[in-house]
Write a protein that holds these residues in place. Structure first.
Motif, PDB file in Angstrom:
ATOM      1  N   GLY A  15      30.901  41.137  38.417  1.00  0.00           N
ATOM      2  CA  GLY A  15      31.919  40.976  37.395  1.00  0.00           C
ATOM      3  C   GLY A  15      32.860  42.151  37.285  1.00  0.00           C
ATOM      4  O   GLY A  15      33.886  42.075  36.587  1.00  0.00           O
ATOM      5  N   SER A  17      35.269  45.484  38.905  1.00  0.00           N
ATOM      6  CA  SER A  17      36.484  45.563  39.717  1.00  0.00           C
ATOM      7  C   SER A  17      36.507  46.849  40.535  1.00  0.00           C
ATOM      8  O   SER A  17      35.922  47.865  40.139  1.00  0.00           O
ATOM      9  CB  SER A  17      37.726  45.538  38.823  1.00  0.00           C
ATOM     10  OG  SER A  17      37.820  44.340  38.091  1.00  0.00           O
ATOM     11  N   VAL A  64      38.344  34.438  48.184  1.00  0.00           N
ATOM     12  CA  VAL A  64      38.795  35.508  47.287  1.00  0.00           C
ATOM     13  C   VAL A  64      40.019  35.113  46.468  1.00  0.00           C
ATOM     14  O   VAL A  64      40.462  35.896  45.622  1.00  0.00           O
ATOM     15  CB  VAL A  64      39.083  36.806  48.077  1.00  0.00           C
ATOM     16  CG1 VAL A  64      37.877  37.219  48.900  1.00  0.00           C
ATOM     17  CG2 VAL A  64      40.322  36.661  48.944  1.00  0.00           C
ATOM     18  N   ARG A  67      40.810  36.030  42.686  1.00  0.00           N
ATOM     19  CA  ARG A  67      40.041  37.217  42.295  1.00  0.00           C
ATOM     20  C   ARG A  67      40.607  38.497  42.917  1.00  0.00           C
ATOM     21  O   ARG A  67      40.583  39.548  42.288  1.00  0.00           O
ATOM     22  CB  ARG A  67      38.582  37.067  42.724  1.00  0.00           C
ATOM     23  CG  ARG A  67      37.870  35.875  42.107  1.00  0.00           C
ATOM     24  CD  ARG A  67      36.383  35.892  42.417  1.00  0.00           C
ATOM     25  NE  ARG A  67      36.122  35.840  43.864  1.00  0.00           N
ATOM     26  CZ  ARG A  67      35.403  36.739  44.516  1.00  0.00           C
ATOM     27  NH1 ARG A  67      34.883  37.776  43.878  1.00  0.00           N
ATOM     28  NH2 ARG A  67      35.194  36.618  45.827  1.00  0.00           N
ATOM     29  N   PHE A  68      41.101  38.405  44.125  1.00  0.00           N
ATOM     30  CA  PHE A  68      41.637  39.566  44.845  1.00  0.00           C
ATOM     31  C   PHE A  68      43.154  39.464  44.907  1.00  0.00           C
ATOM     32  O   PHE A  68      43.717  38.370  45.030  1.00  0.00           O
ATOM     33  CB  PHE A  68      41.100  39.627  46.273  1.00  0.00           C
ATOM     34  CG  PHE A  68      39.628  39.938  46.391  1.00  0.00           C
ATOM     35  CD1 PHE A  68      38.789  39.950  45.286  1.00  0.00           C
ATOM     36  CD2 PHE A  68      39.080  40.221  47.631  1.00  0.00           C
ATOM     37  CE1 PHE A  68      37.442  40.234  45.403  1.00  0.00           C
ATOM     38  CE2 PHE A  68      37.724  40.519  47.775  1.00  0.00           C
ATOM     39  CZ  PHE A  68      36.910  40.517  46.652  1.00  0.00           C
ATOM     40  N   MET A  83      40.398  44.105  43.580  1.00  0.00           N
ATOM     41  CA  MET A  83      39.303  43.145  43.619  1.00  0.00           C
ATOM     42  C   MET A  83      38.703  43.029  42.225  1.00  0.00           C
ATOM     43  O   MET A  83      38.152  44.001  41.698  1.00  0.00           O
ATOM     44  CB  MET A  83      38.240  43.594  44.624  1.00  0.00           C
ATOM     45  CG  MET A  83      38.789  43.840  46.019  1.00  0.00           C
ATOM     46  SD  MET A  83      37.519  44.246  47.227  1.00  0.00           S
ATOM     47  CE  MET A  83      36.957  45.815  46.604  1.00  0.00           C
ATOM     48  N   ASN A  84      38.837  41.850  41.639  1.00  0.00           N
ATOM     49  CA  ASN A  84      38.313  41.589  40.297  1.00  0.00           C
ATOM     50  C   ASN A  84      37.180  40.576  40.366  1.00  0.00           C
ATOM     51  O   ASN A  84      37.072  39.818  41.336  1.00  0.00           O
ATOM     52  CB  ASN A  84      39.424  41.065  39.391  1.00  0.00           C
ATOM     53  CG  ASN A  84      40.540  42.069  39.192  1.00  0.00           C
ATOM     54  OD1 ASN A  84      40.318  43.284  39.211  1.00  0.00           O
ATOM     55  ND2 ASN A  84      41.753  41.571  38.996  1.00  0.00           N
ATOM     56  N   ASN A  85      36.379  40.556  39.327  1.00  0.00           N
ATOM     57  CA  ASN A  85      35.260  39.614  39.246  1.00  0.00           C
ATOM     58  C   ASN A  85      34.429  39.642  40.541  1.00  0.00           C
ATOM     59  O   ASN A  85      34.117  38.601  41.128  1.00  0.00           O
ATOM     60  CB  ASN A  85      35.757  38.196  38.971  1.00  0.00           C
ATOM     61  CG  ASN A  85      34.635  37.245  38.613  1.00  0.00           C
ATOM     62  OD1 ASN A  85      33.560  37.657  38.178  1.00  0.00           O
ATOM     63  ND2 ASN A  85      34.878  35.957  38.809  1.00  0.00           N
ATOM     64  N   LEU A  86      34.081  40.829  40.957  1.00  0.00           N
ATOM     65  CA  LEU A  86      33.315  40.980  42.197  1.00  0.00           C
ATOM     66  C   LEU A  86      31.934  40.358  42.056  1.00  0.00           C
ATOM     67  O   LEU A  86      31.314  40.412  40.974  1.00  0.00           O
ATOM     68  CB  LEU A  86      33.201  42.455  42.552  1.00  0.00           C
ATOM     69  CG  LEU A  86      34.469  43.047  43.186  1.00  0.00           C
ATOM     70  CD1 LEU A  86      34.475  44.566  43.059  1.00  0.00           C
ATOM     71  CD2 LEU A  86      34.581  42.632  44.631  1.00  0.00           C
ATOM     72  N   GLN A  87      31.464  39.790  43.142  1.00  0.00           N
ATOM     73  CA  GLN A  87      30.171  39.127  43.181  1.00  0.00           C
ATOM     74  C   GLN A  87      29.325  39.730  44.302  1.00  0.00           C
ATOM     75  O   GLN A  87      29.862  40.332  45.237  1.00  0.00           O
ATOM     76  CB  GLN A  87      30.359  37.635  43.396  1.00  0.00           C
ATOM     77  CG  GLN A  87      31.147  36.948  42.296  1.00  0.00           C
ATOM     78  CD  GLN A  87      30.497  37.089  40.924  1.00  0.00           C
ATOM     79  OE1 GLN A  87      29.282  36.908  40.775  1.00  0.00           O
ATOM     80  NE2 GLN A  87      31.299  37.447  39.932  1.00  0.00           N
ATOM     81  N   ASP A  90      30.353  39.558  47.845  1.00  0.00           N
ATOM     82  CA  ASP A  90      31.491  40.357  48.304  1.00  0.00           C
ATOM     83  C   ASP A  90      31.042  41.674  48.936  1.00  0.00           C
ATOM     84  O   ASP A  90      31.873  42.420  49.469  1.00  0.00           O
ATOM     85  CB  ASP A  90      32.434  40.665  47.139  1.00  0.00           C
ATOM     86  CG  ASP A  90      33.090  39.429  46.560  1.00  0.00           C
ATOM     87  OD1 ASP A  90      33.126  39.302  45.314  1.00  0.00           O
ATOM     88  OD2 ASP A  90      33.553  38.583  47.346  1.00  0.00           O
TER      89      ASP A  90
END
Length: 120
Positions: A15, A17, A64, A67-68, A83-87, A90
């Motif tokens: 979640g 960044s 992505v 999100r990216f 990069m947002n909301n990373l999982q 990723d």
């Protein structure tokens, strides 16, 4: 020759960044596009995002999108990847790539990579 230096990788919780940067130096005149690829352990290197250098057309891998965000600063020969909301999926080494026109051909250059680790 073109030298690419990435920065901005690290460890982040799901979640979170990160913002990657890639600065190009050397024979950057004629840069056609710059982009990002990533390679997870045991997997092949895959496309993440790319931007045209003069026209600025942008492409994303479906995984992505939304999100990216890729952006560029042509004056500084630098490309960014927000990069947002990373999982956890990723997690990978992220590589910067530059494509430079050489006459009617192109040359590709790669950075050394920066590690992104996303914990669950």
């Amino acid at each position: 020759q073109v030298r690419l230096v990435e920065s901005g990788g690290g460890l982040v919780q799901a979640g979170g960044s990160l913002r990657l940067s890639c600065a190009a130096s050397g024979r950057t005149y004629g840069t056609y596009a710059m982009g990002w690829f990533r390679q997870a352990p045991g997997k092949e290197r895959g496309f993440v995002a790319a931007t045209g250098w003069s026209g600025g057309r942008i492409y994303y891998d479906n995984s992505v999108k939304g999100r990216f965000t890729i952006s560029r600063d042509t004056a500084k020969n630098t490309v960014f990847l927000q990069m947002n909301n990373l999982q956890p999926e990723d997690t990978a080494v992220y590589y910067c790539q530059s494509t430079v026109r050489v006459g009617s051909d192109t040359d590709d250059y790669w950075g050394q990579g920066t590690q992104v680790t996303v914990s669950s």
